[in-house]
Design an enzyme around this catalytic site. Structure first.
Site, PDB file in Angstrom:
ATOM      1  CB  CYS A 161      -1.078 -29.188   7.134  1.00  0.00           C
ATOM      2  SG  CYS A 161      -1.142 -28.974   8.933  1.00  0.00           S
ATOM      3  CG  HIS A 170      -5.923 -40.403   0.907  1.00  0.00           C
ATOM      4  ND1 HIS A 170      -5.880 -41.167   2.052  1.00  0.00           N
ATOM      5  CD2 HIS A 170      -6.818 -39.415   1.150  1.00  0.00           C
ATOM      6  CE1 HIS A 170      -6.717 -40.660   2.951  1.00  0.00           C
ATOM      7  NE2 HIS A 170      -7.289 -39.596   2.433  1.00  0.00           N
ATOM      8  CG  HIS A 202      11.777 -20.699  -7.012  1.00  0.00           C
ATOM      9  ND1 HIS A 202      12.838 -19.958  -6.511  1.00  0.00           N
ATOM     10  CD2 HIS A 202      11.516 -20.185  -8.249  1.00  0.00           C
ATOM     11  CE1 HIS A 202      13.185 -19.042  -7.399  1.00  0.00           C
ATOM     12  NE2 HIS A 202      12.405 -19.160  -8.458  1.00  0.00           N
ATOM     13  CG  HIS A 224       3.158 -28.131   5.641  1.00  0.00           C
ATOM     14  ND1 HIS A 224       2.535 -26.954   6.024  1.00  0.00           N
ATOM     15  CD2 HIS A 224       2.931 -29.020   6.646  1.00  0.00           C
ATOM     16  CE1 HIS A 224       1.952 -27.141   7.198  1.00  0.00           C
ATOM     17  NE2 HIS A 224       2.177 -28.373   7.587  1.00  0.00           N
ATOM     18  CG  HIS A 267      12.465 -17.405  12.541  1.00  0.00           C
ATOM     19  ND1 HIS A 267      12.340 -16.029  12.509  1.00  0.00           N
ATOM     20  CD2 HIS A 267      13.281 -17.684  13.606  1.00  0.00           C
ATOM     21  CE1 HIS A 267      13.045 -15.495  13.491  1.00  0.00           C
ATOM     22  NE2 HIS A 267      13.630 -16.473  14.167  1.00  0.00           N
ATOM     23  CG  ASN A 274       2.116 -25.881  11.113  1.00  0.00           C
ATOM     24  OD1 ASN A 274       1.510 -25.542  10.104  1.00  0.00           O
ATOM     25  ND2 ASN A 274       2.132 -27.136  11.544  1.00  0.00           N
TER      26      ASN A 274
END
Length: 439
Positions: free
Chosen positions: A167, A246, A330, A334, A363, A367
């Site tokens: 993702c 990573h 802001h 994810h 909502h 995802n």
């Protein structure tokens, strides 16, 4: 000392050479000109009742325990009733064929690209770099070849197709595009981020592999980046930093999200129970790296004092969490799930308003994998909250295990968009999301 014409020529040459080296070696600014998002047709909508009905009627995962488990996940997921799945998953049983997967890819990618070309006025043959990331669907020819063929792009376009990166691959693509734009002056790049769900619906009964079925939904984003001076005034944002972490060297991190077969031979994405702990460790490493780049001096000093105190005096004392609200206006976290947003809100000590975009994107759209950050940014713009000079922190997690961040500075005050995925529903948001929606 008397300067001869030869001396003056040498000095002039040295000055010109130094200026040339400086101008060539300094980083080129990378601008985000604009972006477009996929909005699924309403006929693809999956209500909770419809999802559970399909689960009960399906031949494979219709066991009462599996259905009950999925119902409990949906009740606490934070998803709404408007999220969408591709047609192949609406079939009973689902039909994950290669042909239908290609149809989904063409729908989400081409509609998003068409919208981006319309918004920016850029022609397909003007694109210099094309990067597409999709973790689980990697056909031959590649999906970048699909795009090049559709829009008849130039033969010398630099194209890259990223798969298997989870993702957070959207920010990896941004980083790759930024590096390429540093090497190629007067160029632009398109980054496409999506996930094709048709071939990746899990049809078995293992709970750890049923969870993605409940959370992942359709989505795609296409982003136009440029290093051209002519795009500076019209660009929405300027890229400040990309920080990638990573943790794949650690076996537990490497195996916490994996694609594998269950005992009956059904392929799916398995989420291990220690996923949130692994994500927390990756987040700590990432904020340690990004902190010195973005935090004011006062916060950096407090963090350094805390670090020294824990190292030399009391290793069990709680580490100081920098106040990132001092660095950003802001936050785009994810929208991987309610637990992910809750954990980052707690760890970073954010307010409800600062995580509002993430919760509302989850909502409304679910995802959407690597494209979720752009639905969140679009939410902030649609609410009229983005002002010139505002700083945005995008942060995402991915298999491997990775935690990646991107920092953008708003280049101009963003006008309320008249179209886009939020255009017909932004007035309804924010909505109250209860802890449990009883089904």
């Amino acid at each position: 000392m008397h300067l001869t014409p030869i001396h003056l020529s040498c000095i002039s040459f040295l000055i010109l050479y130094t200026l040339t080296v400086f101008l060539i070696s300094r980083p080129r600014p990378v601008y985000l000109v604009d972006y477009a998002l996929f909005k699924p047709p309403r006929s693809y909508r999956v209500s909770f009742a419809g999802y559970i009905e399909h689960a009960r009627m399906g031949r494979v995962f219709n066991e009462p325990k599996s259905v009950h488990f999925q119902m409990k996940i949906l009740e606490r997921s934070g998803l709404g009733e408007e999220t969408c799945l591709p047609p192949a998953i609406h079939y009973i049983p689902p039909t994950p064929t290669m042909a239908l997967a290609r149809e989904e890819a063409e729908l989400v990618i081409f509609s998003t690209m068409d919208s981006l070309f319309t918004k920016t006025g850029v022609k397909p043959r003007e694109i210099d770099i094309l990067i597409l990331n999709c973790s689980l669907f990697s056909p031959t020819p590649s999906m970048t070849a699909l795009v090049i063929n559709k829009y008849k792009m130039r033969s010398n376009i630099k194209s890259f197709n990223l798969s298997g990166m989870g993702c957070s691959a959207g920010l990896i693509s941004i980083d790759l595009a930024s590096d390429l734009l540093q090497k190629h002056p007067n160029s632009n790049a398109i980054v496409i981020s999506t996930e094709i769900l048709t071939p990746n619906s899990y049809l078995g009964k293992e709970r750890a592999m049923l969870l993605p079925n409940c959370l992942f939904r359709m989505g795609a984003a296409a982003v136009l980046l440029s290093n051209r001076r002519s795009d500076r005034r019209r660009a929405k944002y300027r890229l400040s930093h990309v920080v990638r972490t990573h943790k794949g060297a650690d076996d537990k991190s490497y195996g916490c999200v994996s694609q594998e077969e269950d005992e009956e031979g059904y392929v799916g994405i398995k989420l291990n129970i220690d996923l949130m702990a692994v994500a927390g460790e990756a987040l700590k490493s990432n904020i340690t790296a990004i902190g010195p780049l973005v935090l004011p001096a006062s916060e950096q000093l407090l963090f350094a004092i805390s670090l020294i105190g824990r190292k030399f005096f009391n290793s069990r004392s709680k580490p100081y969490i920098p106040d990132f609200k001092e660095a950003f206006e802001h936050f785009c976290i994810h929208a991987g799930g309610r637990a992910v947003i809750d954990e980052l809100q707690r760890s970073l000590q954010l307010t409800n308003e600062q995580v509002e975009a993430s919760r509302m994107a989850l909502h409304r759209f679910g995802n959407t994998s690597s494209s979720s950050l752009w639905y969140e940014l679009s939410y902030i713009e649609s609410k009229g909250r983005m002002r010139k000079g505002d700083r945005v922190w995008q942060i995402a997690f991915g298999s491997g295990f990775k935690c990646n961040s991107a920092v953008w500075r708003c280049n101009r005050t963003i006008e309320l968009p008249v179209e886009g995925p939020w255009a017909d529903c932004i007035d309804k948001y924010p909505v109250h999301i209860p802890e449990v929606v009883k089904l």
